[in-house]
Write a protein that holds these residues in place. Structure first.
Motif, PDB file in Angstrom:
ATOM      1  N   GLY A  93      79.463  47.044 -41.967  1.00 51.25           N
ATOM      2  CA  GLY A  93      79.424  46.203 -43.148  1.00 51.25           C
ATOM      3  C   GLY A  93      78.029  46.088 -43.736  1.00 51.25           C
ATOM      4  O   GLY A  93      77.032  46.502 -43.135  1.00 51.25           O
ATOM      5  N   GLY A  94      77.941  45.506 -44.921  1.00 52.59           N
ATOM      6  CA  GLY A  94      76.663  45.280 -45.581  1.00 52.59           C
ATOM      7  C   GLY A  94      75.989  46.573 -46.017  1.00 52.59           C
ATOM      8  O   GLY A  94      76.578  47.652 -46.011  1.00 52.59           O
ATOM      9  N   TRP A  95      74.729  46.450 -46.398  1.00 53.17           N
ATOM     10  CA  TRP A  95      73.955  47.600 -46.871  1.00 53.17           C
ATOM     11  C   TRP A  95      73.909  48.695 -45.811  1.00 53.17           C
ATOM     12  O   TRP A  95      74.059  49.877 -46.117  1.00 53.17           O
ATOM     13  N   GLY A  96      73.703  48.306 -44.556  1.00 51.33           N
ATOM     14  CA  GLY A  96      73.583  49.280 -43.479  1.00 51.33           C
ATOM     15  C   GLY A  96      74.873  49.982 -43.134  1.00 51.33           C
ATOM     16  O   GLY A  96      74.855  50.959 -42.366  1.00 51.33           O
ATOM     17  N   GLY A  97      75.997  49.530 -43.685  1.00 50.93           N
ATOM     18  CA  GLY A  97      77.272  50.162 -43.399  1.00 50.93           C
ATOM     19  C   GLY A  97      77.809  51.020 -44.518  1.00 50.93           C
ATOM     20  O   GLY A  97      78.901  51.576 -44.404  1.00 50.93           O
ATOM     21  N   GLU A  98      77.033  51.137 -45.597  1.00 49.98           N
ATOM     22  CA  GLU A  98      77.466  51.968 -46.714  1.00 49.98           C
ATOM     23  C   GLU A  98      77.142  53.435 -46.435  1.00 49.98           C
ATOM     24  O   GLU A  98      76.001  53.764 -46.103  1.00 49.98           O
ATOM     25  N   PRO A  99      78.121  54.329 -46.568  1.00 54.44           N
ATOM     26  CA  PRO A  99      77.876  55.745 -46.270  1.00 54.44           C
ATOM     27  C   PRO A  99      76.664  56.326 -46.982  1.00 54.44           C
ATOM     28  O   PRO A  99      75.877  57.059 -46.365  1.00 54.44           O
ATOM     29  N   VAL A 100      76.483  55.997 -48.258  1.00 58.62           N
ATOM     30  CA  VAL A 100      75.354  56.571 -48.994  1.00 58.62           C
ATOM     31  C   VAL A 100      74.027  56.145 -48.383  1.00 58.62           C
ATOM     32  O   VAL A 100      73.063  56.930 -48.349  1.00 58.62           O
ATOM     33  N   ASN A 101      73.953  54.933 -47.864  1.00 58.73           N
ATOM     34  CA  ASN A 101      72.706  54.446 -47.265  1.00 58.73           C
ATOM     35  C   ASN A 101      72.482  55.045 -45.883  1.00 58.73           C
ATOM     36  O   ASN A 101      71.339  55.370 -45.515  1.00 58.73           O
ATOM     37  N   MET A 102      73.543  55.199 -45.108  1.00 57.91           N
ATOM     38  CA  MET A 102      73.400  55.823 -43.791  1.00 57.91           C
ATOM     39  C   MET A 102      72.928  57.270 -43.933  1.00 57.91           C
ATOM     40  O   MET A 102      72.047  57.724 -43.184  1.00 57.91           O
ATOM     41  N   GLY A 135      63.793  44.846 -48.271  1.00 50.03           N
ATOM     42  CA  GLY A 135      62.903  45.211 -49.362  1.00 50.03           C
ATOM     43  C   GLY A 135      63.578  45.017 -50.708  1.00 50.03           C
ATOM     44  O   GLY A 135      64.794  44.815 -50.795  1.00 50.03           O
ATOM     45  N   GLU A 136      62.775  45.108 -51.757  1.00 49.56           N
ATOM     46  CA  GLU A 136      63.277  44.867 -53.112  1.00 49.56           C
ATOM     47  C   GLU A 136      63.910  46.100 -53.728  1.00 49.56           C
ATOM     48  O   GLU A 136      64.702  45.994 -54.666  1.00 49.56           O
ATOM     49  N   THR A 137      63.559  47.271 -53.237  1.00 46.81           N
ATOM     50  CA  THR A 137      64.063  48.511 -53.813  1.00 46.81           C
ATOM     51  C   THR A 137      64.837  49.307 -52.770  1.00 46.81           C
ATOM     52  O   THR A 137      64.704  49.068 -51.559  1.00 46.81           O
ATOM     53  N   GLN A 138      65.626  50.268 -53.253  1.00 46.66           N
ATOM     54  CA  GLN A 138      66.371  51.136 -52.337  1.00 46.66           C
ATOM     55  C   GLN A 138      65.416  51.941 -51.462  1.00 46.66           C
ATOM     56  O   GLN A 138      65.643  52.102 -50.260  1.00 46.66           O
ATOM     57  N   GLU A 139      64.337  52.425 -52.032  1.00 45.26           N
ATOM     58  CA  GLU A 139      63.357  53.197 -51.261  1.00 45.26           C
ATOM     59  C   GLU A 139      62.771  52.357 -50.136  1.00 45.26           C
ATOM     60  O   GLU A 139      62.620  52.834 -49.003  1.00 45.26           O
ATOM     61  N   ALA A 140      62.450  51.092 -50.439  1.00 43.45           N
ATOM     62  CA  ALA A 140      61.883  50.216 -49.418  1.00 43.45           C
ATOM     63  C   ALA A 140      62.887  49.948 -48.303  1.00 43.45           C
ATOM     64  O   ALA A 140      62.525  49.914 -47.119  1.00 43.45           O
ATOM     65  N   ARG A 141      64.144  49.762 -48.672  1.00 44.94           N
ATOM     66  CA  ARG A 141      65.172  49.487 -47.655  1.00 44.94           C
ATOM     67  C   ARG A 141      65.384  50.705 -46.760  1.00 44.94           C
ATOM     68  O   ARG A 141      65.553  50.568 -45.541  1.00 44.94           O
ATOM     69  N   PRO A 170      86.986  60.672 -49.442  1.00 52.88           N
ATOM     70  CA  PRO A 170      86.678  62.110 -49.407  1.00 52.88           C
ATOM     71  C   PRO A 170      85.227  62.421 -49.772  1.00 52.88           C
ATOM     72  O   PRO A 170      84.581  63.255 -49.121  1.00 52.88           O
ATOM     73  N   LYS A 171      84.709  61.749 -50.782  1.00 61.17           N
ATOM     74  CA  LYS A 171      83.319  61.954 -51.178  1.00 61.17           C
ATOM     75  C   LYS A 171      82.366  61.488 -50.086  1.00 61.17           C
ATOM     76  O   LYS A 171      81.361  62.144 -49.786  1.00 61.17           O
ATOM     77  N   ALA A 172      82.680  60.333 -49.484  1.00 64.27           N
ATOM     78  CA  ALA A 172      81.840  59.822 -48.395  1.00 64.27           C
ATOM     79  C   ALA A 172      81.870  60.762 -47.194  1.00 64.27           C
ATOM     80  O   ALA A 172      80.834  61.013 -46.563  1.00 64.27           O
ATOM     81  N   LEU A 173      83.040  61.296 -46.871  1.00 62.95           N
ATOM     82  CA  LEU A 173      83.152  62.234 -45.758  1.00 62.95           C
ATOM     83  C   LEU A 173      82.304  63.480 -46.001  1.00 62.95           C
ATOM     84  O   LEU A 173      81.644  63.982 -45.083  1.00 62.95           O
TER      85      LEU A 173
END
Length: 293
Positions: A150-159, A116-122, A192-195
């Motif tokens: 890796g990639g978008w799906g591997g970023e802690p904030v997105n998970m 998707g084009e936006t974070q909400e859509a993803r 630490p922040k991600a944890l």
């Protein structure tokens, strides 16, 4: 630490990170990436025997198509050697039927993809892709762990965002996160922040020797004790108060026993350093040699 002082801290409830002193004990470890990454190409029985000999009582099972006919043998071999079938890579209907037959409830480790084009859509698209898997896992009493690869799906904030969305909007109570250091070299500056963000969702934390920008430098898979950041990273994990299972990695094309032993030896060497105590002699690694510069 003075034993009397430690006892007083435990009684008073002021131990903080010390409450996780057993976090890296062998009884809390799970062997990971030991099936298709094994030069010995062990059978199910040989693999279970090898892991049991090392004193590890959990296996996270990764596989390829050629291993499908062996799924039941794997389960039986683990039961014989007192090993927990702790996690399973992906979703496979034959495996799900066997888990139901043997009343097993392994975590299902899944990569996610958001479009998707936006974070909400993803976030919404990733959640939608996980929903059928969550339903299958729910039917056998299992949880789904989003696996950072890796990639978008591997970023802690997105998970974390997808977990929160699924719980809030879909009522999912069997979603979580599996954090892998070997896919997280670029996360070290914010670990630490991600944890802290991932902790409510963490199902397993898989260790690896760590360097700053290690993957970019060709040092993606390192035994514990080889990485320049290992003491710091283990301290951060312990300080987070995470208390769940810890994964020990093979993920090489060596005889799988060698890298597991190297990691176990490296972990033992690192442990005193977490409390600023002098370590013993550094391990003589079986499967790792520093490259000449």
């Amino acid at each position: 630490m003075n034993k009397i002082l430690l006892a007083l801290l435990i009684v008073s409830g002021l131990t903080g990170p010390l409450a996780a002193s057993d976090l890296f004990d062998r009884s809390n470890l799970a062997a990971w990436c030991i099936v298709p990454f094994d030069a010995r190409n062990r059978s199910s029985e040989e693999r279970a025997e090898m892991v049991a000999k090392l004193g590890i009582h959990r296996i996270a099972y990764d596989w390829r198509a050629k291993h499908v006919p062996e799924f039941e043998r794997e389960i039986v071999a683990y039961q014989k050697h007192g090993i927990e079938f702790f996690a399973f890579w992906g979703v496979q209907d034959d495996a799900l039927r066997l888990f139901e037959k043997y009343k097993l409830h392994p975590q299902l480790w899944i990569m996610m993809k958001g479009t998707g084009e936006t974070q909400e859509a993803r976030i919404k698209s990733a959640a939608k892709g996980l929903q059928p898997i969550l339903a299958k896992a729910k039917a056998i009493g299992s949880r789904v762990g989003i696996y950072n690869h890796g990639g978008w799906g591997g970023e802690p904030v997105n998970m974390v965002a997808v977990c929160e969305y699924l719980k809030k909007n879909r009522g999912a109570d069997n979603i979580g996160i599996v954090c892998n250091l070997h896919h997280g070299h670029t996360h070290l500056d914010r670990l630490p922040k991600a944890l802290e963000a991932m902790k409510p969702w963490l199902l397993c934390f898989n260790l690896n020797g760590m360097d700053i920008d290690g993957e970019a430098k060709g040092r993606k898979i390192l035994p514990l004790g080889v990485g320049t950041q290992d003491v710091k990273v283990l301290r951060q994990i312990r300080a987070s108060s995470y208390s769940g299972p810890i994964g020990i990695l093979n993920h090489t094309q060596e005889d799988a026993e060698g890298p597991l032993l190297d990691n176990l030896d490296g972990l033992q060497w690192l442990m005193p350093q977490l409390d600023e105590q002098a370590p013993g002699a550094k391990p003589k690694y079986r499967t790792w040699r520093e490259r000449k510069k």
